[in-house]
Design a protein around this motif. Structure first.
Motif, short mmCIF file in Angstrom:
data_model
loop_
_atom_site.label_atom_id
_atom_site.label_comp_id
_atom_site.label_asym_id
_atom_site.label_seq_id
_atom_site.Cartn_x
_atom_site.Cartn_y
_atom_site.Cartn_z
N LEU A 42 0.83 -1.20 0.00
CA LEU A 42 0.00 0.00 0.00
C LEU A 42 0.86 1.26 0.00
O LEU A 42 0.61 2.20 -0.76
CB LEU A 42 -0.93 -0.01 1.22
CG LEU A 42 -1.88 1.18 1.35
CD1 LEU A 42 -2.84 1.22 0.18
CD2 LEU A 42 -2.62 1.12 2.66
N ALA A 43 1.89 1.28 0.82
CA ALA A 43 2.77 2.45 0.90
C ALA A 43 3.51 2.67 -0.42
O ALA A 43 3.63 3.80 -0.89
CB ALA A 43 3.76 2.27 2.05
N CYS A 44 3.99 1.61 -1.02
CA CYS A 44 4.72 1.73 -2.29
C CYS A 44 3.81 2.21 -3.42
O CYS A 44 4.18 3.07 -4.21
CB CYS A 44 5.37 0.40 -2.67
SG CYS A 44 6.77 -0.01 -1.62
N SER A 45 2.62 1.66 -3.48
CA SER A 45 1.70 2.07 -4.55
C SER A 45 1.27 3.52 -4.36
O SER A 45 1.13 4.26 -5.33
CB SER A 45 0.50 1.14 -4.62
OG SER A 45 -0.24 1.19 -3.42
N THR A 46 1.08 3.94 -3.12
CA THR A 46 0.71 5.34 -2.86
C THR A 46 1.86 6.26 -3.24
O THR A 46 1.65 7.31 -3.85
CB THR A 46 0.36 5.52 -1.37
OG1 THR A 46 -0.72 4.65 -1.05
CG2 THR A 46 -0.04 6.94 -1.07
N ALA A 47 3.07 5.88 -2.91
CA ALA A 47 4.24 6.70 -3.24
C ALA A 47 4.41 6.82 -4.75
O ALA A 47 4.69 7.91 -5.27
CB ALA A 47 5.49 6.11 -2.61
N LEU A 48 4.23 5.73 -5.47
CA LEU A 48 4.35 5.77 -6.93
C LEU A 48 3.27 6.64 -7.55
O LEU A 48 3.54 7.41 -8.48
CB LEU A 48 4.30 4.36 -7.51
CG LEU A 48 5.53 3.50 -7.25
CD1 LEU A 48 5.29 2.08 -7.76
CD2 LEU A 48 6.75 4.10 -7.92
N ALA A 49 2.06 6.55 -7.06
CA ALA A 49 0.98 7.37 -7.59
C ALA A 49 1.25 8.85 -7.32
O ALA A 49 1.00 9.70 -8.18
CB ALA A 49 -0.35 6.95 -6.97
N ALA A 50 1.76 9.16 -6.15
CA ALA A 50 2.06 10.55 -5.82
C ALA A 50 3.17 11.09 -6.71
O ALA A 50 3.11 12.24 -7.16
CB ALA A 50 2.45 10.66 -4.35
N GLY A 108 3.44 14.93 -13.36
CA GLY A 108 2.46 15.43 -14.34
C GLY A 108 2.12 16.88 -14.10
O GLY A 108 2.02 17.67 -15.05
N ALA A 109 1.98 17.27 -12.85
CA ALA A 109 1.69 18.67 -12.54
C ALA A 109 2.87 19.54 -12.93
O ALA A 109 2.69 20.64 -13.47
CB ALA A 109 1.39 18.82 -11.06
N GLY A 110 4.08 19.07 -12.70
CA GLY A 110 5.27 19.83 -13.09
C GLY A 110 5.34 20.03 -14.59
O GLY A 110 5.69 21.11 -15.06
N GLN A 111 4.99 19.01 -15.34
CA GLN A 111 4.99 19.13 -16.80
C GLN A 111 3.93 20.12 -17.26
O GLN A 111 4.18 20.93 -18.17
CB GLN A 111 4.75 17.77 -17.45
CG GLN A 111 5.92 16.82 -17.29
CD GLN A 111 5.61 15.43 -17.80
OE1 GLN A 111 4.48 15.11 -18.14
NE2 GLN A 111 6.63 14.57 -17.84
N ASP A 112 2.75 20.09 -16.66
CA ASP A 112 1.69 21.03 -17.02
C ASP A 112 2.10 22.46 -16.72
O ASP A 112 1.87 23.37 -17.53
CB ASP A 112 0.40 20.69 -16.27
CG ASP A 112 -0.22 19.39 -16.73
OD1 ASP A 112 0.13 18.92 -17.83
OD2 ASP A 112 -1.06 18.84 -16.00
N ILE A 113 2.71 22.69 -15.57
CA ILE A 113 3.14 24.03 -15.20
C ILE A 113 4.23 24.50 -16.16
O ILE A 113 4.24 25.66 -16.60
CB ILE A 113 3.63 24.06 -13.74
CG1 ILE A 113 2.43 23.84 -12.81
CG2 ILE A 113 4.34 25.37 -13.42
CD1 ILE A 113 2.82 23.59 -11.36
#
Length: 45
Positions: free
Chosen positions: A11-19, A25-30
């Protein structure tokens, strides 16, 4: 006990990867927005 530990780690690894993907993605959009503003400013000089 071991099963719970493994479940928490997964759970922790999947959450970290999603974050990480979300932040990247937000950095690319900005960045794209910044390039658009720069290009627009250069065209109107």
């Amino acid at each position: 006990m071991t099963t719970r530990l493994i479940a928490w780690l997964v759970l922790a690894c999947s959450t970290a990867l999603a974050a990480c993907n979300t932040v990247a993605g937000a950095g690319q959009d900005i960045s794209k927005g910044g390039h658009a503003i720069t290009n627009s400013a250069e065209q109107h000089e």
